[in-house]
Design an enzyme around this catalytic site. Structure first.
Site, PDB file in Angstrom:
ATOM      1  N   GLN A  20       0.800  -1.226   0.000  1.00 12.33           N
ATOM      2  CA  GLN A  20       0.000   0.000   0.000  1.00 12.33           C
ATOM      3  C   GLN A  20       0.837   1.281   0.000  1.00 12.33           C
ATOM      4  OE1 GLN A  20      -2.681  -1.694   3.321  1.00 12.33           O
ATOM      5  NE2 GLN A  20      -4.066  -0.410   2.152  1.00 12.33           N
ATOM      6  N   ARG A  77       3.706  -0.087  13.102  1.00 11.89           N
ATOM      7  CA  ARG A  77       3.420  -1.387  12.502  1.00 11.89           C
ATOM      8  C   ARG A  77       3.523  -1.257  10.983  1.00 11.89           C
ATOM      9  NH1 ARG A  77      -2.103  -3.973  11.034  1.00 11.89           N
ATOM     10  NH2 ARG A  77      -1.385  -6.052  10.432  1.00 11.89           N
ATOM     11  N   HIS A 121       1.061  -9.322   4.762  1.00  9.03           N
ATOM     12  CA  HIS A 121      -0.051  -8.393   4.556  1.00  9.03           C
ATOM     13  C   HIS A 121      -0.361  -8.411   3.049  1.00  9.03           C
ATOM     14  CE1 HIS A 121      -2.176  -4.740   6.511  1.00  9.03           C
ATOM     15  NE2 HIS A 121      -2.773  -4.970   5.345  1.00  9.03           N
ATOM     16  N   ASN A 165      -1.896 -10.761   8.542  1.00  6.05           N
ATOM     17  CA  ASN A 165      -2.887  -9.702   8.676  1.00  6.05           C
ATOM     18  C   ASN A 165      -4.218 -10.180   8.106  1.00  6.05           C
ATOM     19  OD1 ASN A 165      -3.720  -6.802   9.095  1.00  6.05           O
ATOM     20  ND2 ASN A 165      -4.213  -7.073   6.930  1.00  6.05           N
ATOM     21  N   GLU A 166      -5.227 -10.276   8.952  1.00  6.85           N
ATOM     22  CA  GLU A 166      -6.600 -10.507   8.521  1.00  6.85           C
ATOM     23  C   GLU A 166      -6.764 -11.740   7.642  1.00  6.85           C
ATOM     24  OE1 GLU A 166      -8.110  -6.911   6.755  1.00  6.85           O
ATOM     25  OE2 GLU A 166      -8.169  -5.890   8.670  1.00  6.85           O
ATOM     26  N   ASN A 294      -8.047  -6.065  14.295  1.00  3.99           N
ATOM     27  CA  ASN A 294      -8.377  -4.912  13.457  1.00  3.99           C
ATOM     28  C   ASN A 294      -9.871  -4.708  13.547  1.00  3.99           C
ATOM     29  OD1 ASN A 294      -5.724  -4.981  12.723  1.00  3.99           O
ATOM     30  ND2 ASN A 294      -6.076  -5.545  10.587  1.00  3.99           N
ATOM     31  N   TYR A 296     -13.104  -2.077  12.488  1.00  9.33           N
ATOM     32  CA  TYR A 296     -13.592  -0.914  11.744  1.00  9.33           C
ATOM     33  C   TYR A 296     -15.070  -0.644  11.940  1.00  9.33           C
ATOM     34  CZ  TYR A 296      -9.129  -0.694   9.333  1.00  9.33           C
ATOM     35  OH  TYR A 296      -7.799  -0.566   9.071  1.00  9.33           O
ATOM     36  N   GLU A 353      -5.287  -2.288  14.022  1.00  9.29           N
ATOM     37  CA  GLU A 353      -5.816  -1.305  13.067  1.00  9.29           C
ATOM     38  C   GLU A 353      -7.166  -0.818  13.557  1.00  9.29           C
ATOM     39  OE1 GLU A 353      -6.197  -2.544   8.949  1.00  9.29           O
ATOM     40  OE2 GLU A 353      -4.211  -3.458   8.998  1.00  9.29           O
ATOM     41  N   TRP A 400      -4.981   3.141  11.788  1.00  6.94           N
ATOM     42  CA  TRP A 400      -4.852   2.915  10.348  1.00  6.94           C
ATOM     43  C   TRP A 400      -5.384   4.148   9.649  1.00  6.94           C
ATOM     44  CZ3 TRP A 400      -2.385  -0.652   7.496  1.00  6.94           C
ATOM     45  CH2 TRP A 400      -2.534  -0.500   6.107  1.00  6.94           C
ATOM     46  N   GLU A 407      -5.561   1.893  -1.386  1.00  8.82           N
ATOM     47  CA  GLU A 407      -6.606   1.207  -0.619  1.00  8.82           C
ATOM     48  C   GLU A 407      -7.156   0.005  -1.418  1.00  8.82           C
ATOM     49  OE1 GLU A 407      -7.475   1.001   2.460  1.00  8.82           O
ATOM     50  OE2 GLU A 407      -9.251  -0.186   2.045  1.00  8.82           O
ATOM     51  N   TRP A 408      -6.262  -0.900  -1.775  1.00  7.41           N
ATOM     52  CA  TRP A 408      -6.622  -2.171  -2.414  1.00  7.41           C
ATOM     53  C   TRP A 408      -7.599  -1.974  -3.580  1.00  7.41           C
ATOM     54  CZ3 TRP A 408      -2.787  -4.947  -0.883  1.00  7.41           C
ATOM     55  CH2 TRP A 408      -2.306  -4.849   0.410  1.00  7.41           C
TER      56      TRP A 408
HETATM   57  C1  PNW Z   1      -7.927  -3.744   6.156  1.00  8.28           C
HETATM   58  N1  PNW Z   1     -13.673  -5.508   3.651  1.00  8.28           N
HETATM   59  O1  PNW Z   1      -8.505  -4.157   4.960  1.00  8.28           O
HETATM   60  C2  PNW Z   1      -6.444  -3.905   5.885  1.00  8.28           C
HETATM   61  O2  PNW Z   1      -5.712  -4.577   6.861  1.00  8.28           O
HETATM   62  C3  PNW Z   1      -5.771  -2.654   5.451  1.00  8.28           C
HETATM   63  O3  PNW Z   1      -4.702  -2.989   4.625  1.00  8.28           O
HETATM   64  C4  PNW Z   1      -6.783  -1.731   4.789  1.00  8.28           C
HETATM   65  O4  PNW Z   1      -6.215  -0.633   4.168  1.00  8.28           O
HETATM   66  C5  PNW Z   1      -7.766  -1.332   5.876  1.00  8.28           C
HETATM   67  O5  PNW Z   1      -8.371  -2.468   6.458  1.00  8.28           O
HETATM   68  C6  PNW Z   1      -8.873  -0.393   5.407  1.00  8.28           C
HETATM   69  O6  PNW Z   1      -9.686  -1.027   4.466  1.00  8.28           O
HETATM   70  C7  PNW Z   1      -9.799  -4.471   4.711  1.00  8.28           C
HETATM   71  O7  PNW Z   1     -14.070  -5.191   2.477  1.00  8.28           O
HETATM   72  C8  PNW Z   1     -10.253  -4.229   3.432  1.00  8.28           C
HETATM   73  O8  PNW Z   1     -14.390  -6.101   4.432  1.00  8.28           O
HETATM   74  C9  PNW Z   1     -11.538  -4.565   3.074  1.00  8.28           C
HETATM   75  C10 PNW Z   1     -12.359  -5.164   4.007  1.00  8.28           C
HETATM   76  C11 PNW Z   1     -11.900  -5.429   5.299  1.00  8.28           C
HETATM   77  C12 PNW Z   1     -10.620  -5.073   5.639  1.00  8.28           C
END
Ligand code: PNW
Length: 448
Positions: A20, A77, A121, A165-166, A294, A296, A353, A400, A407-408
């Site tokens: 990223q 991190r 990651h 990671n995740e 993590n 959100y 995160e 984060w 952002e992926w």
């Molecule tokens: C996490 N979803 O990603 C990652 O660990 C980070 O690299 C990323 O930038 C951050 O959260 C914010 O998105 C996710 O779609 C990405 O459910 C997508 C999902 C969940 C986590």
């Protein structure tokens, strides 16, 4: 007004990930990863953005570390790009790739910041994907070899290690939903990948112990808090399935050495099984020194036949949403971490995160008034404080992210940074949320 005081040894930090932020995708012998392949495939990422340049942290890491130092964090991190160390996933170590992390780690230590390294990651070497990726158990051996090289190279310097990671994102989001690399849509494949990643985690922990590497090792799961909308048994059960998909499916193997039976049965009814080999569950549940979480978002759900994988539909109850559409649910953080302690015991917890995406505007003066993001942080810090007060072993918090980055699947359009990145000039501009966190760290708390 009352001051919420955090313990003096509470670890404040920020987080990023290699693909990223680094860019320099062909430099110093780096091999291709599945994210290079995915992002270079038209239609996979918004605007067809890719991580070729990203924030150029490969060249600008000193500037990033200066921002961390000014912020006052105790820890940072970051993740290591496997294809910089082993361009083909296995074989000879690429010393030039390793040197980059030597420079970063030395600069962090010189700045008085503890490095916390994530080994995986998401940037799997493409050469391994070509042989089946995480569905192929040979990838587990390759991962452990890579982990061993890193443990030896940074023994005594990096004192906090995160294997994965995740794992939910690596498995379900990437191989069932198909939103992330490698972009498959096969439930059996996703369940297999989740299992193999957890075995790889356990094998890496065993290696870490066998080598006597100094420091702590754990893994990071992305948990969320999905509640039933009513007390009707079918709503309670549906919300539980939806929640267990992220939470118990990963936490139970990690801590209890078993999968939740009601979920195993649910998948079995769809013809999907977990490919467990003898010894796997013992390997996965190796004791760890901490659990990374993590967090959100969360929400509410109720039973609806044939809705998604779990016959569960989300009910909109009027949460504020961030720019990426995720509910702001700070209470969910309190609830999920209380659940972690009640269910899995007293293993130290780090929030590895937490953060929010907003549609930031850079002013002509070079500032960003991201008051919504600062408010998001404040709400979650209040819950962190409540958790500590209630006896949950929460030891640290990583925001984060340090800076806006790739952002992926959302590309550069979705910003999560506390520092704004101008993608044309690659200049960095601390946002108001950066200054808010700086003050919280300085005062070991804040007034509410
Ligand atoms: C996490 N979803 O990603 C990652 O660990 C980070 O690299 C990323 O930038 C951050 O959260 C914010 O998105 C996710 O779609 C990405 O459910 C997508 C999902 C969940 C986590």
């Amino acid at each position: 007004m009352a001051k919420l005081e955090f313990p003096q040894d509470f670890v404040w930090g920020t987080a990023t990930a290699s693909y990223q932020i680094e860019g320099a995708y062909q430099e110093d012998g780096r091999g291709m990863s599945i994210w290079d392949t995915f992002s270079h495939t038209p239609g996979k990422v918004v605007n067809n953005d890719n991580g070729d340049v990203a924030c150029d942290s490969y060249h600008r890491y000193e500037e990033d570390i200066a921002l961390l130092k000014k912020l006052g964090v105790k820890a940072y991190r970051f993740s290591i790009a496997w294809p910089r160390i082993f361009p083909q996933g296995t074989g000879e170590v690429n010393e030039k790739g390793l040197d980059y992390y030597r420079r970063v780690v030395d600069a962090l230590i010189a700045a008085g910041i503890e490095p916390c390294a994530t080994l995986y990651h998401w940037d799997l070497p493409q050469a391994l994907q070509d042989k089946g990726g995480w569905a192929n158990r040979d990838t587990i051996d390759a991962f452990v070899k890579y982990a061993e090289v890193m443990f030896n190279a940074f023994d005594g310097k990096i004192k906090q290690w995160i294997t994965f990671n995740e794992t939910w994102c690596v498995s379900f989001l990437s191989n069932y939903i198909g939103a992330h690399a490698p972009g498959n849509t096969d439930l059996q494949l996703a369940v297999t990948v989740a299992h193999n990643c957890m075995v790889a985690h356990g094998e890496a922990v065993k290696k870490f112990r066998a080598l006597g590497t100094k420091g702590e090792i754990g893994t990071t799961h992305n948990l969320y808090w999905f509640e039933p909308y009513t007390t009707k048994p079918e709503d309670v059960a549906a919300a539980h399935r939806q929640r267990a998909y992220n939470n118990e499916w990963f936490m139970d193997p990690t801590f209890k050495g078993s999968y939740p039976q009601f979920m195993v049965d649910w998948f079995a009814a769809k013809g999907v099984t977990v490919p467990i080999q003898p010894g796997d569950m013992e390997t996965i549940s190796q004791p760890i020194d901490f659990i990374g979480v993590n967090f959100y978002s969360g929400g509410f759900g109720r039973y609806k036949k044939d809705e998604g994988l779990f016959d569960c539909e989300e009910v909109q109850i009027g949460f504020d949403k961030t720019y990426i559409g995720w509910n702001v649910y700070a209470d969910g953080l309190y609830k999920v971490l209380s659940w972690v302690k009640d269910t899995y015991g007293d293993t130290p917890i780090y929030i590895t995160e937490n953060g929010a995406c907003y549609d930031d505007v850079l002013t002509p003066e070079g500032t960003v008034h991201d008051l919504e993001r600062a408010e998001y942080y404040k709400k979650h810090f209040i819950q962190c404080h409540r958790l500590i007060e209630s006896g949950v072993p929460l030891k640290g918090y990583f925001a984060w992210s340090l800076l806006d980055n790739f952002e992926w699947a959302e590309g550069y359009n979705k910003r999560f940074g506390i520092v704004y990145t101008n993608y044309e000039t690659l200049e960095r501009f601390p946002k108001d949320s950066y200054y808010f966190i700086q003050q919280v760290i300085k005062d070991s708390g804040f007034e509410v």
